[in-house]
Design a protein around this motif. Structure first.
Motif, PDB file in Angstrom:
ATOM      1  N   UNK A   1       0.841  -1.189   0.000  1.00  0.00           N
ATOM      2  CA  UNK A   1       0.000   0.000   0.000  1.00  0.00           C
ATOM      3  C   UNK A   1       0.877   1.240   0.000  1.00  0.00           C
ATOM      4  N   UNK A   2       0.378   2.274  -0.662  1.00  0.00           N
ATOM      5  CA  UNK A   2       1.111   3.525  -0.729  1.00  0.00           C
ATOM      6  C   UNK A   2       0.131   4.662  -0.486  1.00  0.00           C
ATOM      7  N   UNK A   3       0.615   5.703   0.165  1.00  0.00           N
ATOM      8  CA  UNK A   3      -0.188   6.902   0.372  1.00  0.00           C
ATOM      9  C   UNK A   3       0.146   7.899  -0.730  1.00  0.00           C
ATOM     10  N   UNK A   4      -0.878   8.314  -1.472  1.00  0.00           N
ATOM     11  CA  UNK A   4      -0.686   9.286  -2.543  1.00  0.00           C
ATOM     12  C   UNK A   4      -1.038  10.681  -2.040  1.00  0.00           C
ATOM     13  N   UNK A   5      -0.282  11.657  -2.515  1.00  0.00           N
ATOM     14  CA  UNK A   5      -0.429  13.021  -2.003  1.00  0.00           C
ATOM     15  C   UNK A   5      -1.684  13.714  -2.501  1.00  0.00           C
ATOM     16  N   UNK A   6      -2.316  13.188  -3.560  1.00  0.00           N
ATOM     17  CA  UNK A   6      -3.510  13.797  -4.134  1.00  0.00           C
ATOM     18  C   UNK A   6      -3.238  15.241  -4.531  1.00  0.00           C
ATOM     19  N   UNK A   7      -2.206  15.417  -5.345  1.00  0.00           N
ATOM     20  CA  UNK A   7      -1.792  16.762  -5.758  1.00  0.00           C
ATOM     21  C   UNK A   7      -2.670  17.338  -6.843  1.00  0.00           C
ATOM     22  N   UNK A   8      -3.363  16.492  -7.619  1.00  0.00           N
ATOM     23  CA  UNK A   8      -4.168  16.989  -8.732  1.00  0.00           C
ATOM     24  C   UNK A   8      -5.641  16.834  -8.451  1.00  0.00           C
ATOM     25  N   UNK A   9      -6.448  17.714  -9.044  1.00  0.00           N
ATOM     26  CA  UNK A   9      -7.894  17.588  -8.956  1.00  0.00           C
ATOM     27  C   UNK A   9      -8.403  17.240 -10.330  1.00  0.00           C
ATOM     28  N   UNK A  10      -8.684  15.957 -10.565  1.00  0.00           N
ATOM     29  CA  UNK A  10      -9.105  15.535 -11.892  1.00  0.00           C
ATOM     30  C   UNK A  10     -10.495  16.009 -12.233  1.00  0.00           C
ATOM     31  N   UNK A  11     -10.784  16.208 -13.499  1.00  0.00           N
ATOM     32  CA  UNK A  11     -12.126  16.544 -13.921  1.00  0.00           C
ATOM     33  C   UNK A  11     -13.058  15.414 -13.524  1.00  0.00           C
TER      34      UNK A  11
ATOM     35  N   UNK B   1     -11.256  -3.579  -3.409  1.00  0.00           N
ATOM     36  CA  UNK B   1     -10.166  -4.186  -2.653  1.00  0.00           C
ATOM     37  C   UNK B   1      -9.762  -3.362  -1.448  1.00  0.00           C
ATOM     38  N   UNK B   2      -8.453  -3.208  -1.258  1.00  0.00           N
ATOM     39  CA  UNK B   2      -7.922  -2.531  -0.088  1.00  0.00           C
ATOM     40  C   UNK B   2      -7.551  -1.080  -0.356  1.00  0.00           C
ATOM     41  N   UNK B   3      -7.851  -0.584  -1.568  1.00  0.00           N
ATOM     42  CA  UNK B   3      -7.645   0.840  -1.833  1.00  0.00           C
ATOM     43  C   UNK B   3      -8.758   1.644  -1.157  1.00  0.00           C
TER      44      UNK B   3
END
Length: 391
Positions: free
Chosen positions: A54-64, A142-144
């Motif tokens: 598992x990895x933590x993503x920074x969520x830097x982008x705001x997708x459409x 799943x586990x996401x």
């Protein structure tokens, strides 16, 4: 004559016993495969040195199409504006994935709706021989993270783009199945600097939006999945979505009087093993495989296909036309039901549009169910090698 009759009788007894033994062995094998076949496939993937992480993503982008402040509201005013207002910081989000040994170029696998990374178990050992595989769990699976703010093509695509930058840090191939194939196309178009080739496995292009799926003659997935999930979310009598699906499935309805029995067995199995993947001993596994991972599936993900928000802000023709890398479009042969319903991800006409729009594309049609990598793993691996230039 008596001796002959007695001998013939003994032979008949032995024949009957042999037939009964063979039938018993066949029945035991049938039940065993229904119960444990998927687990054996996964054990082979584990033996090929796949490790779940598992990895933590920074969520830097705001997708459409990303949803708003966790309340389920869309924020279209933020889509694509030059000088958009500051976006509030988002907490990191968890992405679950399985990584194989580093035996070649990086390959990101994106499963279809209702599945998870283990859906690729049958092809992972072979792929691991010449690729560095990263098989992800999409959000809501799943586990996401099970976070409705991430249930859109744009949001998933942006997060997987960030994942590739963070964990791969260089060029990669991508393959996606079904809705995951649409995400793979998004990555090929929007991370063109890094995606070197893509395999689009039976994606539902031009049958993605509610309007497209309901247009005559209609789509199996709309009737069997999205209408059922929408109805489930609008009621409060049945708590388990797998049980509700079994009771109201279009597919199971084709089996006539067998549907109530399948629903009864599903309810009993879920009650006995609420935290386990669904297996039914007496029902062919392929019939109920769509429910196998329902214990780890947020059905609100499916609802975004019913209301159209999953594909918000994406133009299919534009997306496909921006894929510049080599591509293989692996399509299951188009079929229609006796009632005229489209029993495929899309039609031959839709497939022709995909071929026309993607620049360097080769279409390969396979006589298969929708999940080609599960039904025909050799064909899938061959197509992967073909687009990667390994054959």
């Amino acid at each position: 004559m008596a001796r002959i009759g007695k001998k013939a009788g003994m032979i008949a007894v032995f024949v009957i016993a042999a037939i009964a033994l063979a039938a018993g062995i066949a029945l035991a094998a049938y039940v065993d495969n229904n119960r444990h076949g998927e687990a054996r496939d996964l054990a082979k993937a584990s033996a090929a040195c796949f490790v779940e992480k598992q990895v933590e993503l920074a969520r830097t982008g705001l997708g459409q199409g990303r949803l708003g402040q966790g309340d389920g509201s869309l924020v279209p005013e933020l889509w694509g504006q030059e000088n958009r207002p500051p976006v509030p910081a988002l907490s990191p989000t968890t992405l679950n994935y399985a990584e194989g040994p580093d035996n070649g170029p990086a390959l990101v696998l994106v499963h279809g709706q209702g599945m998870q990374w283990e859906d690729y178990a049958r092809v992972l050992p072979e792929l691991a021989k010449r690729y560095h595989v990263f098989a992800v769990d999409c959000f809501g699976h799943g586990e996401s993270a099970h976070d409705s703010a991430l249930y859109s093509c744009q949001a998933i695509g942006q997060e997987l783009k960030d994942f590739a930058a963070q964990e791969i840090g260089g060029p990669y191939l991508v393959s996606g199945h079904s809705s995951g194939g649409v995400v793979a196309a998004w990555l090929a178009a929007n991370d063109a600097e890094h995606v070197t080739a893509c395999l689009l496995e039976d994606p539902p292009f031009f049958r993605v939006t509610p309007e497209e799926m309901q247009a005559p003659p209609g789509c199996f997935v709309w009737k069997d999945a999205f209408e059922v999930v929408h109805a489930y979310l609008g009621q409060d009598k049945v708590a388990d979505p797998a049980v509700y699906y079994a009771q109201h499935s279009y597919l199971f309805g084709l089996f006539g009087g067998l549907q109530p029995k399948i629903a009864e067995w599903t309810a009993a199995e879920r009650a006995a093993n609420p935290d386990a993947h669904l297996t039914l001993a007496w029902v062919p596994h392929d019939w109920v495989r769509g429910l196998y991972f329902y214990d780890d599936f947020d059905v609100r993900f499916a609802e975004t296909f019913h209301d159209g928000s999953w594909f918000a802000g994406v133009d299919q023709a534009d997306l496909l036309s921006r894929i510049a890398c080599p591509a293989v479009y692996l399509k299951a042969k188009t079929k229609y039901g006796e009632d005229g319903l489209l029993l495929a991800a899309n039609s031959d006409e839709d497939a022709a549009r995909v071929q026309e729009l993607v620049g360097a594309c080769e279409t390969i049609v396979v006589e298969s169910g929708h999940d080609i990598h599960y039904d025909h793993p050799e064909a899938f691996v061959e197509a992967m090698d073909r687009v990667a230039g390994n054959n």
